[in-house]
Design a protein around this motif. Structure first.
Motif, mmCIF file in Angstrom:
data_model
loop_
_atom_site.group_PDB
_atom_site.id
_atom_site.type_symbol
_atom_site.label_atom_id
_atom_site.label_comp_id
_atom_site.label_asym_id
_atom_site.label_seq_id
_atom_site.Cartn_x
_atom_site.Cartn_y
_atom_site.Cartn_z
ATOM 1 N N LEU A 175 0.857 -1.179 0.000
ATOM 2 C CA LEU A 175 0.000 0.000 0.000
ATOM 3 C C LEU A 175 0.895 1.231 0.000
ATOM 4 O O LEU A 175 1.781 1.355 0.843
ATOM 5 C CB LEU A 175 -0.923 0.004 1.230
ATOM 6 C CG LEU A 175 -1.939 1.147 1.318
ATOM 7 C CD1 LEU A 175 -3.181 0.704 2.083
ATOM 8 C CD2 LEU A 175 -1.370 2.399 1.976
ATOM 9 N N GLN A 200 -2.347 -1.481 -3.464
ATOM 10 C CA GLN A 200 -3.267 -0.375 -3.215
ATOM 11 C C GLN A 200 -2.515 0.938 -3.388
ATOM 12 O O GLN A 200 -1.513 1.171 -2.703
ATOM 13 C CB GLN A 200 -3.864 -0.449 -1.800
ATOM 14 C CG GLN A 200 -4.817 -1.618 -1.605
ATOM 15 C CD GLN A 200 -5.565 -1.529 -0.291
ATOM 16 O OE1 GLN A 200 -5.629 -0.480 0.326
ATOM 17 N NE2 GLN A 200 -6.137 -2.637 0.140
ATOM 18 N N SER A 236 -6.214 -1.917 -6.107
ATOM 19 C CA SER A 236 -7.059 -0.832 -5.624
ATOM 20 C C SER A 236 -6.423 0.496 -6.007
ATOM 21 O O SER A 236 -5.235 0.717 -5.759
ATOM 22 C CB SER A 236 -7.220 -0.921 -4.105
ATOM 23 O OG SER A 236 -7.920 0.208 -3.609
#
Length: 303
Positions: A175, A200, A236
């Motif tokens: 992320l 992400q 994402s």
């Protein structure tokens, strides 16, 4: 008038009397100490007997592995839990997975961080940071082979450049909050994450992969150049997408199962991505932090 002095014999009698009192008190204290020494084993025996006949709390029957999972959920309370009993203390200290979460922002000093890593016993590590602390980062970098999850929540440019020479052979979840910086930052680590499964990206602004797309003709298995598209199962993206331009069917994710978008214009992304194994698609219109406050939020499960 001359002062009256005490007769020497009277002074002697008084001193002898005080000594006798002290000696008597000494005997009393010795007898009290002997009584206490005898009482202690007796009390321990009573406690042991009561423990044997008392019902054992159900939580005491739980396997250490299950206790560890409970303690992981209550990670912020581990210090207090360790003081409940010797057994709980031993579980918390001896199970590596409890120590696998490394939040560099909460580490107070290098000594505690080294102890934390030592207790992790090479378990898969979850590393998170939002501030750039070179001293602390230098301590965890030699353990890069054991990083399973990496959250970069700030100073992405500096941190990504700092770790770009490492090999994250076990990293599966990444992320990155780009904070509206260019996605070119990810170019520095694209060869370092061969096992990446979940990506992400937050704070996206500039069109990702635009420069790399110019060098490929669709369809292509890895047009992004810096993402392990062959292994990615979850993607994402969150950020501004106005003005992005991707070619239709230009991005191939052969194993992608979940796609989440929180953008202003998702259609060109959906037209560009080829994901034959996609099972879950989630979309949030707008960039509100809480989807409840977004203009629109919906998801589709593909069967």
């Amino acid at each position: 008038m001359a002062p009256v002095t005490e007769h020497p014999m009277m002074a002697l009698f008084d001193t002898q009397a005080k000594l006798a009192c002290l000696q008597f008190r000494e005997l009393e204290l010795l007898q009290e100490l002997l009584d206490i020494c005898k009482a202690i084993p007796a009390q321990k025996a009573v406690i042991d007997k009561l423990i044997r006949v008392s019902p054992v709390p159900p939580i005491s029957h739980l396997p250490n592995e299950l206790l560890a999972q409970i303690f992981l959920i209550l990670r912020d309370k581990q210090k207090n839990l360790a003081g409940i009993s010797h057994h709980w203390h031993a579980v918390i200290m001896d199970i590596p997975s409890i120590w696998s979460n490394i939040n560099l922002d909460l580490c107070k000093n290098s000594v505690l961080l080294k102890l934390h890593l030592e207790r992790s016993c090479q378990a898969p590590l979850m590393v998170s940071l939002s501030n750039y602390e070179p001293e602390l980062l230098d301590i965890v970098m030699p353990h890069a082979n054991y990083w399973h999850t990496l959250w970069i929540l700030g100073h992405a440019m500096i941190i990504l450049n700092r770790i770009s020479t490492l090999k994250f052979s076990s990293l599966e979840f990444l992320l990155v909050d780009l904070q509206r910086h260019s996605t070119d930052l990810l170019q520095t680590i694209h060869l370092c994450v061969p096992a990446l499964k979940c990506l992400q990206l937050q704070g996206v602004d500039e069109c990702p992969w635009a420069s790399s797309l110019n060098d490929f003709s669709p369809p292509c298995s890895t047009p992004m150049g810096f993402i392990a598209a062959e292994s990615l199962t979850k993607l994402s993206l969150k950020g501004e997408t106005e003005g992005w331009e991707w070619l239709p069917d230009s991005i191939h994710f052969p194993f992608l199962e979940s796609l989440a978008l929180q953008t202003t214009d998702p259609m060109f992304i959906l037209e560009a991505i080829m994901a034959p194994k996609l099972k879950m698609f989630e979309f949030v219109l707008g960039l509100a932090e809480n989807p409840i406050h977004s203009m629109e939020s919906w998801s589709i499960m593909l069967l």
